[in-house]
Write a protein that holds these residues in place. Structure first.
Motif, PDB file in Angstrom:
ATOM      1  N   THR A  57       0.814  -1.231   0.000  1.00  0.00           N
ATOM      2  CA  THR A  57       0.000   0.000   0.000  1.00  0.00           C
ATOM      3  C   THR A  57       0.841   1.271   0.000  1.00  0.00           C
ATOM      4  O   THR A  57       0.292   2.372  -0.091  1.00  0.00           O
ATOM      5  N   GLY A  58       2.175   1.149   0.133  1.00  0.00           N
ATOM      6  CA  GLY A  58       3.040   2.315   0.005  1.00  0.00           C
ATOM      7  C   GLY A  58       3.728   2.779   1.271  1.00  0.00           C
ATOM      8  O   GLY A  58       4.224   3.912   1.329  1.00  0.00           O
ATOM      9  N   GLN A 324       2.631  -3.410   9.605  1.00  0.00           N
ATOM     10  CA  GLN A 324       1.423  -3.631   8.810  1.00  0.00           C
ATOM     11  C   GLN A 324       0.169  -3.181   9.524  1.00  0.00           C
ATOM     12  O   GLN A 324      -0.740  -2.626   8.911  1.00  0.00           O
ATOM     13  N   ASN A 325       0.103  -3.412  10.834  1.00  0.00           N
ATOM     14  CA  ASN A 325      -1.114  -3.097  11.565  1.00  0.00           C
ATOM     15  C   ASN A 325      -0.766  -2.387  12.862  1.00  0.00           C
ATOM     16  O   ASN A 325       0.191  -2.784  13.542  1.00  0.00           O
ATOM     17  N   PRO A 326      -1.492  -1.346  13.223  1.00  0.00           N
ATOM     18  CA  PRO A 326      -1.204  -0.670  14.494  1.00  0.00           C
ATOM     19  C   PRO A 326      -1.232  -1.599  15.695  1.00  0.00           C
ATOM     20  O   PRO A 326      -0.557  -1.351  16.700  1.00  0.00           O
ATOM     21  N   LEU A 345      -5.935  -0.988   4.765  1.00  0.00           N
ATOM     22  CA  LEU A 345      -5.933  -2.317   5.373  1.00  0.00           C
ATOM     23  C   LEU A 345      -6.856  -3.222   4.569  1.00  0.00           C
ATOM     24  O   LEU A 345      -7.788  -2.746   3.901  1.00  0.00           O
ATOM     25  N   ARG A 346      -6.610  -4.509   4.631  1.00  0.00           N
ATOM     26  CA  ARG A 346      -7.414  -5.464   3.879  1.00  0.00           C
ATOM     27  C   ARG A 346      -8.268  -6.293   4.836  1.00  0.00           C
ATOM     28  O   ARG A 346      -7.787  -6.736   5.884  1.00  0.00           O
ATOM     29  N   ALA A 347      -9.543  -6.505   4.475  1.00  0.00           N
ATOM     30  CA  ALA A 347     -10.463  -7.264   5.320  1.00  0.00           C
ATOM     31  C   ALA A 347     -10.860  -8.554   4.607  1.00  0.00           C
ATOM     32  O   ALA A 347     -11.800  -8.569   3.801  1.00  0.00           O
ATOM     33  N   PHE A 348     -10.111  -9.626   4.905  1.00  0.00           N
ATOM     34  CA  PHE A 348     -10.402 -10.922   4.283  1.00  0.00           C
ATOM     35  C   PHE A 348     -11.165 -11.846   5.224  1.00  0.00           C
ATOM     36  O   PHE A 348     -11.806 -12.791   4.779  1.00  0.00           O
ATOM     37  N   GLY A 381      -0.440   4.775  -2.280  1.00  0.00           N
ATOM     38  CA  GLY A 381       0.033   6.147  -2.182  1.00  0.00           C
ATOM     39  C   GLY A 381      -0.961   7.090  -1.552  1.00  0.00           C
ATOM     40  O   GLY A 381      -0.818   8.313  -1.634  1.00  0.00           O
ATOM     41  N   GLU A 382      -1.997   6.525  -0.904  1.00  0.00           N
ATOM     42  CA  GLU A 382      -2.953   7.311  -0.139  1.00  0.00           C
ATOM     43  C   GLU A 382      -2.894   6.853   1.314  1.00  0.00           C
ATOM     44  O   GLU A 382      -2.597   5.689   1.602  1.00  0.00           O
TER      45      GLU A 382
END
Length: 511
Positions: A57-58, A324-326, A345-348, A381-382
């Motif tokens: 994600t950048g 990757q995650n807080p 973040l990705r929600a799988f 980049g966001e």
């Protein structure tokens, strides 16, 4: 609400009197609002920060652009480069259509620029060798790294005291192992007499933990020549030097990584003077793949890191955790981080969705965004950004279109790395291996002398015993000889007397 009122909202929250760096422009409903710049005051960068987001994600590019902007302001940085993809800072970037569109939208010019870079290593990789001695670690920090209990920590303190009292330098792990072996071996009685008895079982446990640390190649880190923290604060032509510690060869050695990190932070805190509330930070430290520190850390070690995070900002140093995650960062530390740059973040799974809702709660409430929705919909980049203003208050939450790095967004070639290292002044200073006489050699010599004296004493005892045995044998022989002589003498006397008697008789008859 209109884009105009949104732009005014952002600009009022990100207008500062003193110097700052610009990350990009705010976005609303998926579009960048030109000129609604999202900034970070330099004054608040010692309040630490977080850069988080899913893979791809950048995050690394965000780290890169922050380091560039700091360098251009004359502020040096130190980066832990686990993946080996930050070396491109040393070369200027290149313009393309996407970067042109991005910077036109933001309202910033794009100027390809190289940043002064120093490559470093704690192993045998290319760059400046970073080392520290066991003595510099000290008994408290060493005990925490080795995850020792109170009894074992007390023995380590005793060990350091003994070495101080007897002028035995503790430089590397060979020195440490040697003194531990000495405590329960040849030096056991000496130690007991001077400092009290120590448990052999506890010493053996410490020794096993040292060997475990050594197996993760910590032997490459402990030793001389020790790195001087002042060499992280250099500038070249007015730009802060970006020091990159290449750690891609220790990804599977979390104990070594956490050992190095805690040692580094301790040295920075110990060596740098108090800065108070300075307008510009003295140094920014970026820890990529920060979960490697926390995943295998004991409670005691986490407490030490938390304490260091709280104290080190008074030295004008900002810490930035990249992960990757807080939730990878303990809450006690997360609460100390003033800047938050959150990529998508990705929600799988259901667990992922719960984590996203929990992550959204870490950010200020915004009337413009539904934070948990934005977290899963942002592009590369966001990022969602919130910082601290000059008075220490959180800035408005901004969905931000980030500017592109002005340096190369790719790694250096092997040839470029070789050229960069060969031109380094610090490589010539620190890459010489020094192996001066220390505890290992001194104790080995002491043990050798003691063993030599013990052998000589045994030899004297053997010789003494042998002499006593020979004396007895000689006495026995003399006695035997004496008895034989007496017998022979007696025999001769009797024979003589008999002869005389016979001769006397014969003489009488003759007369």
């Amino acid at each position: 609400m209109s884009k105009l009122s949104f732009s005014e909202h952002i600009q009022s929250g990100y207008t500062f009197k003193k110097d700052f760096i610009t990350l990009g422009t705010a976005m609303l409903e998926g579009e960048g609002i030109t000129g609604a710049h999202v900034k970070i005051p330099l004054k608040t960068l010692n309040r630490h920060g977080l850069i988080a987001g899913a893979t791809g994600t950048g995050k690394t590019k965000t780290l890169q652009l922050i380091v560039e902007q700091l360098s251009l302001k004359g502020i040096p940085s130190l980066m832990m480069d686990i993946k080996g993809d930050l070396s491109g800072l040393a070369m200027p970037g290149s313009l393309n259509d996407h970067i042109t569109w991005r910077h036109n939208t933001i309202g910033l010019a794009y100027e390809p620029t190289a940043i002064p870079v120093e490559l470093m290593t704690i192993s045998n990789g290319d760059g400046v060798r970073l080392r520290a001695t066991v003595s510099e670690f000290g008994p408290v920090l060493l005990s925490k790294i080795l995850m020792l209990n109170d009894t074992q920590s007390g023995i380590v303190s005793l060990l350091f005291k003994y070495c101080d009292d007897h002028k035995l330098p503790l430089l590397d792990l060979e020195d440490l192992k040697k003194i531990l072996q000495y405590l329960i071996g040849e030096g056991k009685e000496e130690i007991k007499k001077e400092y009290g008895s120590v448990s052999s079982a506890s010493v053996n446990k410490i020794l096993r933990n040292v060997i475990e640390l050594e197996q993760q190649r910590a032997d490459l880190f402990f030793g001389e020549k020790s790195f001087e923290i002042k060499d992280l604060l250099r500038k070249k032509e007015g730009r802060g030097v970006a020091s990159i510690i290449r750690l891609n060869d220790i990804q599977d050695k979390p104990k070594l990584f956490s050992t190095f990190m805690l040692s580094l932070l301790s040295e920075v805190y110990h060596d740098l003077p108090e800065e108070g509330d300075a307008d510009v930070p003295k140094l920014a430290i970026f820890i990529d793949e920060a979960h490697l520190i926390f995943d295998h850390a004991s409670r005691v070690l986490l407490d030490q890191i938390e304490t260091m995070v709280k104290l080190i900002r008074s030295k004008g140093v900002g810490l930035f955790f990249v992960t990757q995650n807080p939730t990878d960062v303990p809450e006690e530390i997360l609460s100390q981080l003033g800047l938050k740059v959150q990529h998508a973040l990705r929600a799988f799974t259901a667990k992922d969705r719960r984590n996203i809702r929990k992550t959204a709660e870490n950010y200020p409430i915004s009337e413009f965004y539904k934070t948990d929705v934005v977290l899963t919909s942002m592009g590369i980049g966001e990022a969602l950004v919130t910082a601290l203003d000059e008075k220490g208050r959180p800035t408005p939450l901004a969905h931000t279109l980030l500017r592109a790095p002005v340096s190369r967004m790719d790694v250096l070639t092997a040839k470029e790395i070789k050229t960069l290292v060969s031109n380094s002044d610090l490589v010539r200073v620190y890459n010489e291996t020094i192996n001066r006489e220390s505890a290992y050699e001194m104790l080995s010599e002491k043990i050798e002398i003691a063993q030599r004296e013990e052998n000589q004493e045994k030899l004297r005892e053997v010789q003494k015993k042998s002499k006593r045995t020979r004396t007895k044998e000689e006495d026995s022989t003399l006695e035997s000889l004496s008895k034989n002589t007496m017998v022979r003498q007696l025999g001769r006397t009797i024979l003589r007397e008999v002869t005389r008697g016979l001769l006397g008789i014969l003489g009488v008859k003759k007369r």
